[in-house]
Design a protein around this motif. Structure first.
Motif, short mmCIF file in Angstrom:
data_model
loop_
_atom_site.label_atom_id
_atom_site.label_comp_id
_atom_site.label_asym_id
_atom_site.label_seq_id
_atom_site.Cartn_x
_atom_site.Cartn_y
_atom_site.Cartn_z
N CYS A 105 -6.11 2.21 1.64
CA CYS A 105 -5.19 1.57 2.59
C CYS A 105 -5.53 2.00 4.03
CB CYS A 105 -3.75 1.94 2.28
SG CYS A 105 -3.23 1.48 0.62
N PRO A 111 -5.03 -1.35 -1.07
CA PRO A 111 -4.05 -2.30 -0.60
C PRO A 111 -4.26 -3.66 -1.24
CG PRO A 111 -5.76 -2.07 1.05
CD PRO A 111 -6.07 -1.10 -0.06
N GLY A 160 0.82 -1.19 0.00
CA GLY A 160 0.00 0.00 0.00
C GLY A 160 0.86 1.24 0.00
#
Length: 102
Positions: free
Chosen positions: A28, A68, A21
């Protein structure tokens, strides 16, 4: 401190979640409490957070395209992957592929 290499990740024994991320990424930031809750009480799982982005080879080697991205590894082999998880149930499903210590 230098970035961990793909070779080092591939050699990790046990269960590892590699989370790619960026510190400024909204997705994220939103996923952090979900990931933390899913890993609470799981000291058997190593969690590596990797700052990804331009010029970062590790993320490219895992073909990370969105953040992410969580890559679940057992003894260096990928067993599951989640992209942009938003619910604990998503992580629970991926964790079902991870062997338990019990």
């Amino acid at each position: 401190m230098s970035e961990i290499t793909r070779d080092e990740v591939d050699r990790l024994a046990g269960t590892t979640i590699v989370e790619f991320g960026a510190s400024w990424c909204g997705h994220c930031i939103a996923a952090k409490p979900v990931v933390a809750a899913a890993l609470a009480g799981r000291p058997d799982i190593r969690h590596l957070w990797i700052e990804d982005g331009r010029g970062k080879r590790l993320g490219r080697s895992f073909q990370v395209k969105l953040w992410p991205t969580l890559v679940f590894l057992v003894d260096g082999a990928e067993v599951a992957r989640l992209v942009r998880p938003t619910r604990a149930t998503e992580l629970a499903g991926a964790l079902s592929h991870v062997p338990s210590l019990s």
